[in-house]
Design an enzyme around this catalytic site. Structure first.
Site, PDB file in Angstrom:
ATOM      1  N   CYS A   1     -70.544   6.608-112.546  1.00  0.00           N
ATOM      2  CA  CYS A   1     -70.866   5.180-112.422  1.00  0.00           C
ATOM      3  C   CYS A   1     -69.735   4.373-111.778  1.00  0.00           C
ATOM      4  O   CYS A   1     -69.964   3.555-110.884  1.00  0.00           O
ATOM      5  CB  CYS A   1     -71.228   4.603-113.787  1.00  0.00           C
ATOM      6  SG  CYS A   1     -70.169   5.162-115.131  1.00  0.00           S
ATOM      7  N   HIS A  30     -69.486  -2.504-115.523  1.00  0.00           N
ATOM      8  CA  HIS A  30     -68.116  -2.045-115.264  1.00  0.00           C
ATOM      9  C   HIS A  30     -67.458  -2.962-114.227  1.00  0.00           C
ATOM     10  O   HIS A  30     -68.112  -3.416-113.280  1.00  0.00           O
ATOM     11  CB  HIS A  30     -68.113  -0.624-114.692  1.00  0.00           C
ATOM     12  CG  HIS A  30     -68.521   0.441-115.668  1.00  0.00           C
ATOM     13  ND1 HIS A  30     -68.768   0.208-117.006  1.00  0.00           N
ATOM     14  CD2 HIS A  30     -68.705   1.778-115.489  1.00  0.00           C
ATOM     15  CE1 HIS A  30     -69.087   1.355-117.598  1.00  0.00           C
ATOM     16  NE2 HIS A  30     -69.063   2.309-116.705  1.00  0.00           N
TER      17      HIS A  30
HETATM   18  N1  NAP Z   1     -74.443   5.236-119.565  1.00  0.00           N
HETATM   19  C1  NAP Z   1     -73.990   5.147-118.309  1.00  0.00           C
HETATM   20  O1  NAP Z   1     -73.489   4.101-117.867  1.00  0.00           O
HETATM   21  C2  NAP Z   1     -74.085   6.318-117.392  1.00  0.00           C
HETATM   22  C3  NAP Z   1     -73.769   6.133-116.052  1.00  0.00           C
HETATM   23  C4  NAP Z   1     -73.818   7.230-115.176  1.00  0.00           C
HETATM   24  C5  NAP Z   1     -74.184   8.453-115.653  1.00  0.00           C
HETATM   25  N2  NAP Z   1     -74.491   8.597-116.987  1.00  0.00           N
HETATM   26  C6  NAP Z   1     -74.871   9.931-117.444  1.00  0.00           C
HETATM   27  O2  NAP Z   1     -76.230   9.884-117.847  1.00  0.00           O
HETATM   28  C7  NAP Z   1     -76.438  10.793-118.927  1.00  0.00           C
HETATM   29  C8  NAP Z   1     -77.098  10.066-120.093  1.00  0.00           C
HETATM   30  O3  NAP Z   1     -76.284   9.018-120.482  1.00  0.00           O
HETATM   31  P1  NAP Z   1     -76.808   7.845-121.431  1.00  0.00           P
HETATM   32  O4  NAP Z   1     -75.680   6.868-121.416  1.00  0.00           O
HETATM   33  O5  NAP Z   1     -78.180   7.410-121.068  1.00  0.00           O
HETATM   34  O6  NAP Z   1     -76.843   8.567-122.865  1.00  0.00           O
HETATM   35  P2  NAP Z   1     -77.718   8.254-124.188  1.00  0.00           P
HETATM   36  O7  NAP Z   1     -78.087   6.823-124.255  1.00  0.00           O
HETATM   37  O8  NAP Z   1     -76.924   8.827-125.287  1.00  0.00           O
HETATM   38  O9  NAP Z   1     -79.049   9.109-123.963  1.00  0.00           O
HETATM   39  C9  NAP Z   1     -79.025  10.513-124.004  1.00  0.00           C
HETATM   40  C10 NAP Z   1     -80.389  11.065-123.673  1.00  0.00           C
HETATM   41  O10 NAP Z   1     -80.309  12.489-123.648  1.00  0.00           O
HETATM   42  C11 NAP Z   1     -81.341  13.013-124.496  1.00  0.00           C
HETATM   43  N3  NAP Z   1     -80.922  14.268-125.111  1.00  0.00           N
HETATM   44  C12 NAP Z   1     -79.874  14.485-125.927  1.00  0.00           C
HETATM   45  N4  NAP Z   1     -79.880  15.773-126.343  1.00  0.00           N
HETATM   46  C13 NAP Z   1     -80.957  16.352-125.789  1.00  0.00           C
HETATM   47  C14 NAP Z   1     -81.508  17.660-125.847  1.00  0.00           C
HETATM   48  N5  NAP Z   1     -80.945  18.635-126.577  1.00  0.00           N
HETATM   49  N6  NAP Z   1     -82.647  17.910-125.149  1.00  0.00           N
HETATM   50  C15 NAP Z   1     -83.228  16.944-124.425  1.00  0.00           C
HETATM   51  N7  NAP Z   1     -82.750  15.675-124.328  1.00  0.00           N
HETATM   52  C16 NAP Z   1     -81.622  15.395-125.005  1.00  0.00           C
HETATM   53  C17 NAP Z   1     -81.524  11.956-125.550  1.00  0.00           C
HETATM   54  O11 NAP Z   1     -82.790  12.156-126.165  1.00  0.00           O
HETATM   55  P3  NAP Z   1     -83.043  11.810-127.737  1.00  0.00           P
HETATM   56  O12 NAP Z   1     -83.203  10.330-127.823  1.00  0.00           O
HETATM   57  O13 NAP Z   1     -84.282  12.556-128.059  1.00  0.00           O
HETATM   58  O14 NAP Z   1     -81.824  12.303-128.475  1.00  0.00           O
HETATM   59  C18 NAP Z   1     -81.475  10.699-124.691  1.00  0.00           C
HETATM   60  O15 NAP Z   1     -82.701  10.506-124.055  1.00  0.00           O
HETATM   61  C19 NAP Z   1     -75.072  11.413-119.208  1.00  0.00           C
HETATM   62  O16 NAP Z   1     -74.962  12.616-118.481  1.00  0.00           O
HETATM   63  C20 NAP Z   1     -74.120  10.387-118.656  1.00  0.00           C
HETATM   64  O17 NAP Z   1     -72.888  10.945-118.275  1.00  0.00           O
HETATM   65  C21 NAP Z   1     -74.450   7.566-117.854  1.00  0.00           C
END
Ligand code: NAP
Length: 347
Positions: free
Chosen positions: A133, A249
């Site tokens: 990001c 950010h």
């Molecule tokens: N947040 C940011 O600003 C941002 C920016 C760029 C990239 N990212 C990347 O995007 C990804 C997600 O980030 P996020 O911030 O959205 O995280 P988050 O809010 O914690 O969401 C995580 C997601 O992953 C799912 N998940 C977790 N364990 C799983 C499993 N065993 N099988 C299938 N699904 C599973 C969760 O589903 P459940 O609800 O069912 O647990 C939820 O839908 C990460 O790789 C992160 O590095 C994030």
């Protein structure tokens, strides 16, 4: 086009669904939200008030990848590492938001406004990586400045919000802020999602540190721009800081060119770049809370405080703000899908 959103219940996944609802990618027939088994059956269409054809949430283990054309992964690097290649092998184009494949030579790392040429042929492994990001907003601000001369060096300090830590990060900031306002001891250093407590604080370390003392986030800010901008020799030094901001950010970016540059020319170059709002002296400056409060502004990279370096006529400072959930993740990923869907190799 049938599209799976893996990690659909998370902050990035939900943002993907909202952007799909807005019609960002034309021709979507069906959306399959995928998450962990604990979320199976959830009705995100109802929860998020969507009209798009969004099916009930499917558990990743139960998901049949042969049924979709594209899968956008936002469920963390371990999930992408295990399931990304499987879905790609079944024929879906995988667009991955995690760090799992970004630096692999045979995986394009794409910001559509900067290096769309990386997708002129179908990626060999069927996987396209979405950059980090904080990288995306920085390269989108740097790219238009290349018209002013060769960029030699970048020094960046990032101020990264709690939503970068996902749902748990947001929850922790909310809970610990409420706790202190309710009288909890501010000296209590109980560790949580971000390591030290984030409420009323900032944490100058994001991710694990290497042997030389650089954090994981700082290494991404150094390596990813080189690949995206095809500038292997670009010098980048970064300090990544987690701050007690809910979403959005910010980055203080110092750019050194090979020859003298003027802030006025930089402002002109930034003003002509797509998807970017550049602020002159009379326009104030961007701030994360205000940028992220407006749906239209959340789709732009904001650049202000463009000024010279008083000791170096070849250098400029700028202040770059963007919504990490849209610009830094969901919007970039779906712009990749949009770009690909118009290319000759797309079936
Ligand atoms: N947040 C940011 O600003 C941002 C920016 C760029 C990239 N990212 C990347 O995007 C990804 C997600 O980030 P996020 O911030 O959205 O995280 P988050 O809010 O914690 O969401 C995580 C997601 O992953 C799912 N998940 C977790 N364990 C799983 C499993 N065993 N099988 C299938 N699904 C599973 C969760 O589903 P459940 O609800 O069912 O647990 C939820 O839908 C990460 O790789 C992160 O590095 C994030």
């Amino acid at each position: 086009m049938d599209i799976a959103v893996v990690g659909a219940t998370g902050v990035v996944g939900r943002e993907c669904l909202t952007l799909l609802e807005s019609g960002l990618v034309p021709g979507i027939d069906r959306v399959v939200p995928v998450a962990s088994a604990g979320s199976a059956g959830r009705d995100l269409r109802e929860e998020l008030g969507l009209t798009l054809k969004v099916e009930p949430v499917v558990a990743l283990e139960e998901f049949d990848p042969a049924t979709v054309d594209v899968a956008v992964f936002s469920a963390g690097a371990p999930i992408s590492t295990e399931y990304g290649p499987r879905l790609a092998a079944a024929g879906a184009l995988v667009v991955d938001n995690s760090s799992a494949f970004r630096m692999d030579d045979d995986v394009p790392l794409v910001v559509p406004e900067v290096n769309p040429q990386a997708l002129t042929t179908r990626p060999a492994r069927g996987i396209v990586a979405n950059p980090n990001c904080s990288t995306i907003q920085m390269v989108r601000a740097l790219h238009p400045l290349r018209a002013l001369g060769e960029i030699e060096r970048v020094i960046v300090s990032s101020y990264q919000s709690a939503s970068g830590g996902g749902l748990h990060g947001l929850q922790e900031l909310a809970d610990t802020t409420r706790g202190i306002l309710d009288g909890a001891d501010p000296a209590d250093a109980t560790r949580g999602r971000f390591g030290p407590p984030l409420a009323f604080n900032l944490i100058p370390e994001i991710g694990l540190r290497d042997d030389e003392g650089h954090s994981h986030e700082e290494r991404k800010l150094r390596r990813e721009p080189r690949k995206i901008m095809d500038m292997p020799g670009l010098k980048v030094a970064a300090t990544a800081v987690r701050v007690a901001v809910v979403n959005g950010h910010s980055e203080a970016v110092h750019v050194t060119f090979g020859a003298p540059v003027s802030p006025a020319d930089a402002l002109d170059a930034l003003r002509s770049a797509p998807g970017l709002r550049a602020y002159g002296d009379a326009d104030g400056y961007p701030m994360p809370r205000l940028v992220c409060a407006d749906p239209a502004e959340r789709r732009l990279v904001h650049v202000g405080r463009i000024r010279n370096d008083p000791d170096d006529p070849c250098a400029l400072w700028m202040w770059v703000v963007a919504d990490n959930l849209t610009i830094g993740a969901a919007l970039n990923a779906l712009e990749i899908v949009q770009l690909v869907s118009g290319l000759p190799w797309w079936r």
